[in-house]
Design a protein around this motif. Structure first.
Motif, mmCIF file in Angstrom:
data_model
loop_
_atom_site.group_PDB
_atom_site.id
_atom_site.type_symbol
_atom_site.label_atom_id
_atom_site.label_comp_id
_atom_site.label_asym_id
_atom_site.label_seq_id
_atom_site.Cartn_x
_atom_site.Cartn_y
_atom_site.Cartn_z
ATOM 1 N N CYS A 139 0.622 -1.438 -0.714
ATOM 2 C CA CYS A 139 -0.277 0.240 -0.131
ATOM 3 C C CYS A 139 0.961 1.426 -0.316
ATOM 4 N N GLU A 140 0.140 2.454 -0.076
ATOM 5 C CA GLU A 140 1.209 3.795 -0.466
ATOM 6 C C GLU A 140 0.630 4.058 0.871
ATOM 7 N N ASN A 141 1.620 4.742 1.553
ATOM 8 C CA ASN A 141 2.029 5.292 2.948
ATOM 9 C C ASN A 141 2.459 4.113 3.758
ATOM 10 N N CYS A 142 2.520 3.045 3.222
ATOM 11 C CA CYS A 142 2.262 1.961 4.211
ATOM 12 C C CYS A 142 3.006 2.361 5.456
ATOM 13 N N PRO A 143 2.573 2.829 6.849
ATOM 14 C CA PRO A 143 3.839 2.489 8.592
ATOM 15 C C PRO A 143 4.733 1.094 7.930
ATOM 16 N N ILE A 144 4.287 0.574 7.726
ATOM 17 C CA ILE A 144 5.250 -0.735 8.316
ATOM 18 C C ILE A 144 6.423 -0.847 6.751
ATOM 19 N N LEU A 145 6.098 -0.656 6.329
ATOM 20 C CA LEU A 145 7.619 -0.044 5.098
ATOM 21 C C LEU A 145 8.485 1.136 5.252
ATOM 22 N N LYS A 146 7.693 2.138 6.558
ATOM 23 C CA LYS A 146 8.413 3.079 7.051
ATOM 24 C C LYS A 146 9.329 2.576 7.744
ATOM 25 N N THR A 147 7.898 1.330 8.992
ATOM 26 C CA THR A 147 9.209 0.676 10.303
ATOM 27 C C THR A 147 10.245 -0.080 9.806
ATOM 28 N N ILE A 148 10.654 -0.339 7.929
ATOM 29 C CA ILE A 148 11.421 -1.270 7.625
ATOM 30 C C ILE A 148 12.114 -0.893 7.935
ATOM 31 N N SER A 149 12.061 0.678 6.621
ATOM 32 C CA SER A 149 13.723 1.158 6.284
ATOM 33 C C SER A 149 14.048 1.940 7.668
ATOM 34 N N LYS A 150 13.034 2.244 8.487
ATOM 35 C CA LYS A 150 13.874 3.167 9.665
ATOM 36 C C LYS A 150 14.177 2.743 11.362
ATOM 37 N N LYS A 151 13.976 1.473 11.107
ATOM 38 C CA LYS A 151 13.699 0.709 12.144
ATOM 39 C C LYS A 151 12.903 0.775 13.638
ATOM 40 N N ALA A 152 12.861 1.795 13.515
ATOM 41 C CA ALA A 152 11.551 2.917 14.005
ATOM 42 C C ALA A 152 10.268 2.655 14.215
ATOM 43 N N PRO A 153 8.755 3.003 15.227
ATOM 44 C CA PRO A 153 8.468 2.364 15.081
ATOM 45 C C PRO A 153 7.071 3.704 14.135
ATOM 46 N N HIS A 154 6.376 2.808 13.500
ATOM 47 C CA HIS A 154 5.220 4.061 12.720
ATOM 48 C C HIS A 154 4.107 4.429 12.738
ATOM 49 N N ILE A 155 3.100 5.067 12.622
ATOM 50 C CA ILE A 155 1.838 5.120 12.823
ATOM 51 C C ILE A 155 1.173 5.888 12.010
ATOM 52 N N GLY A 156 -0.296 4.923 11.182
ATOM 53 C CA GLY A 156 -0.935 5.549 10.261
ATOM 54 C C GLY A 156 -2.258 5.168 9.608
ATOM 55 N N ILE A 157 -3.008 5.664 9.196
ATOM 56 C CA ILE A 157 -4.214 5.216 9.314
ATOM 57 C C ILE A 157 -4.531 4.820 7.610
ATOM 58 N N VAL A 158 -4.922 3.590 8.119
ATOM 59 C CA VAL A 158 -4.908 2.736 6.757
ATOM 60 C C VAL A 158 -6.284 2.541 6.492
#
Length: 161
Positions: free
Chosen positions: A109-128
């Motif tokens: 998905c676009e703007n996926c919080p999981i992908l952000k967590t994978i790239s930064k190794k940090a928690p992320h929150i998103g609305i999906v």
């Protein structure tokens, strides 16, 4: 041998009595399913239970929000009972891509919080988007929490919705 199980008990919740009830709102009785973690007789000592994998899995199954664990390739490795219930129409989805199972997509998905967590190794929150049986049901908040090994390598993601 499974030594810990989650038992669901149906309970009745009555509305508060006296002046706590808004006179303009009708009183209602709700039925809820309350989970109980149950230790099988003669299986583990209390100390063993608190260190057991079975306790962890039973605890996650008691959470009435969605919990899943993904690997770094976005494959579903674990889902709790709520996720199984919400997405039961897709069959057994352990090992499947999260975006296929949860969103019926062929790519992340676009703007996926999981992908952000994978790239930064940090928690992320998103609305999906929340979809069920191929139909959009609304939006949900998704928490993506990294799972790191002893070398700080990302080995998985805890997804909480």
């Amino acid at each position: 041998m499974k030594t810990v199980s989650t038992v669901y008990r149906e309970d009745q919740i009555s509305p508060p009595q006296s002046d706590q009830v808004d006179a303009d709102q009708p009183a209602s009785i709700k039925w809820v399913f309350n989970p109980i973690i149950h230790l099988d007789p003669g299986s583990e000592t209390d100390g063993d239970l608190l260190r057991s994998k079975n306790l962890l899995l039973s605890t996650l199954d008691c959470i009435q929000d969605g919990v899943s664990i993904l690997d770094t390739d976005l494959n579903v490795r674990y889902v709790n009972t709520s996720m199984k219930y919400w997405y039961s129409t897709t069959g057994d989805f352990i090992g499947e891509k999260c975006y296929l199972v949860y969103h019926n997509r062929t790519q992340p998905c676009e703007n996926c919080p999981i992908l952000k967590t994978i790239s930064k190794k940090a928690p992320h929150i998103g609305i999906v988007k929340y979809s069920q049986a191929g139909r959009d049901k609304g939006w949900q908040e998704l928490f993506a929490i990294p799972i790191l090994n002893g070398n700080d390598d990302l080995v998985g993601i805890l997804e909480y919705v």
